[in-house]
Write an enzyme that holds these catalytic residues in place. Structure first.
Site, PDB file in Angstrom:
ATOM      1  N   SER A 103      50.245  18.514  16.193  1.00  0.00           N
ATOM      2  CA  SER A 103      50.804  17.935  14.976  1.00  0.00           C
ATOM      3  C   SER A 103      51.586  16.647  15.284  1.00  0.00           C
ATOM      4  O   SER A 103      51.011  15.697  15.790  1.00  0.00           O
ATOM      5  CB  SER A 103      51.670  18.977  14.260  1.00  0.00           C
ATOM      6  OG  SER A 103      52.000  18.553  12.949  1.00  0.00           O
ATOM      7  N   ASP A 201      43.615  22.898   6.851  1.00  0.00           N
ATOM      8  CA  ASP A 201      44.997  22.540   7.168  1.00  0.00           C
ATOM      9  C   ASP A 201      45.704  22.110   5.888  1.00  0.00           C
ATOM     10  O   ASP A 201      45.359  21.085   5.294  1.00  0.00           O
ATOM     11  CB  ASP A 201      44.997  21.392   8.181  1.00  0.00           C
ATOM     12  CG  ASP A 201      46.375  21.072   8.727  1.00  0.00           C
ATOM     13  OD1 ASP A 201      47.370  21.336   8.027  1.00  0.00           O
ATOM     14  OD2 ASP A 201      46.454  20.538   9.855  1.00  0.00           O
ATOM     15  N   HIS A 231      46.674  24.805   9.933  1.00  0.00           N
ATOM     16  CA  HIS A 231      47.437  23.784  10.642  1.00  0.00           C
ATOM     17  C   HIS A 231      47.825  24.221  12.051  1.00  0.00           C
ATOM     18  O   HIS A 231      47.805  23.417  12.987  1.00  0.00           O
ATOM     19  CB  HIS A 231      48.701  23.428   9.854  1.00  0.00           C
ATOM     20  CG  HIS A 231      49.506  22.339  10.489  1.00  0.00           C
ATOM     21  ND1 HIS A 231      49.024  21.052  10.638  1.00  0.00           N
ATOM     22  CD2 HIS A 231      50.760  22.329  11.035  1.00  0.00           C
ATOM     23  CE1 HIS A 231      49.939  20.304  11.228  1.00  0.00           C
ATOM     24  NE2 HIS A 231      50.994  21.055  11.491  1.00  0.00           N
TER      25      HIS A 231
END
Length: 249
Positions: A103, A201, A231
Site C-alpha cells: 500500500s 480492493d 486490499h
C-alpha cells in the site's frame, strides 16, 4: 519462528525506529508496511518465517508514529517516513535488498529505490498506493472535510479496519506529499519490479498499480491482477503468490 524482542534504531534526530531483523544470506528482504499499519501484520510475519526457513536476511520495521516506534502519527509525512526507511536501509541492512512494499509502503519503496538504486536488487509491491495523498485522499474528502483541512489543518477519516480509531489526515501530510509525486513523469527505476493488486480492493483502486507500472522505466516490470483480491492481500492464496514471486527473484 520469530526474531524475539523488538530492537530499536536510535537516529541522530532523537527518533527511535522499532524493528525486527533476521540474519542470513543476501539479497536480503526488507518489508515496508502501509499507512497506519505496523510490522506485526500477516504479510510481514509470513515473509519473516519464509526468510528464516531459507536462511535469508530479513528486516521489518515501524515508521515514526507507527507501531512501537517513537513519534506521533498525526505529525508524520511521506518525506519523514521515507527518511525512516532510508535509515533502515543504510543502518540495518547490507548489500542488495528485495523490498516488499504494501500500500503506502509500495509508494515509499519506489521512492527508496530511486534514492538508493544500488541497494535494491528487486521490488515487489502489493496494492501500491503511489501518490495516494494527492490522488486518493483529496478526491475522497467531502467539501466540508476540505474546508476543515483548510481551517483546522486536520480531518478525521473513518477507518474500515479499526472502528474506534479514525485516521487523522493533516494538511501537512497532503501538501508535503506533493514533493514526492511520481505518476506525472517516467519513474527512474530499472531493477526488476513485480506488482500485485486485488481487483476487489475497496481502498486503493487497481488502476494505481497499472499507472505506476506504465510509468516505470524498468523493462522487467509486471503487474498481476488478482480477481478476488482485497486490499490486504493476506489470504493464503495471496501469500503463496507473494512467496513464489520472492523465490523466483
Amino acid at each position: 519462528m520469530t526474531t524475539g524482542t523488538v530492537r530499536f534504531l536510535n537516529l541522530p534526530n532523537g527518533k527511535r525506529i522499532a524493528y525486527h531483523k533476521t540474519e542470513g544470506t543476501g539479497p536480503g528482504v526488507l518489508f515496508f508496511g502501509g499507512f497506519k499499519s505496523d510490522m506485526t501484520g500477516t504479510k510481514a510475519v509470513t515473509l519473516e518465517q519464509w526468510c528464516q526457513t531459507h536462511q535469508r536476511a530479513f528486516t521489518r520495521f515501524d515508521y515514526s508514529g507507527h507501531g512501537q516506534s517513537s513519534g506521533r502519527f498525526e505529525t508524520g509525512t511521506i518525506g519523514e517516513w521515507l527518511d525512516d526507511a532510508l535509515s533502515v536501509i543504510d543502518e540495518l541492512t547490507k548489500g542488495p535488498q528485495i523490498i516488499v512494499g504494501s500500500s503506502m509502503g509500495g509508494w515509499l519503496s519506489l521512492l527508496a529505490t530511486i534514492a538508493r538504486p544500488q541497494r535494491v536488487h528487486a521490488l515487489i509491491t502489493l496494492a501500491c498506493a503511489t501518490d495516494f495523498t494527492r490522488r486518493l485522499l483529496m478526491p475522497t474528502c467531502s467539501d466540508v472535510q476540505k474546508q476543515q483541512l483548510t481551517s483546522e489543518g486536520c480531518v478525521l477519516i473513518p477507518c474500515d479496519y479499526d472502528d474506534q480509531q479514525p485516521y487523522p489526515i493533516t494538511r501537512q501530510l497532503i501538501e508535503e506529499g506533493d514533493n514526492h509525486l511520481l505518476l506525472d513523469k517516467p519513474i527512474p527505476i530499472h531493477c526488476p519490479v513485480r506488482m500485485f493488486h486485488g481487483m476487489r480492493d475497496p481502498d486503493v483502486p487497481w488502476d494505481f498499480s497499472r499507472r505506476t507500472c506504465e510509468q516505470l522505466e524498468s523493462k522487467d516490470a509486471t503487474l498481476t491482477l488478482i480477481k478476488q483480491g482485497d486490499h490486504r492481500l493476506s489470504e493464503p492464496a495471496d501469500l503463496r503468490l507473494l512467496l513464489n514471486c520472492l523465490e523466483q527473484l
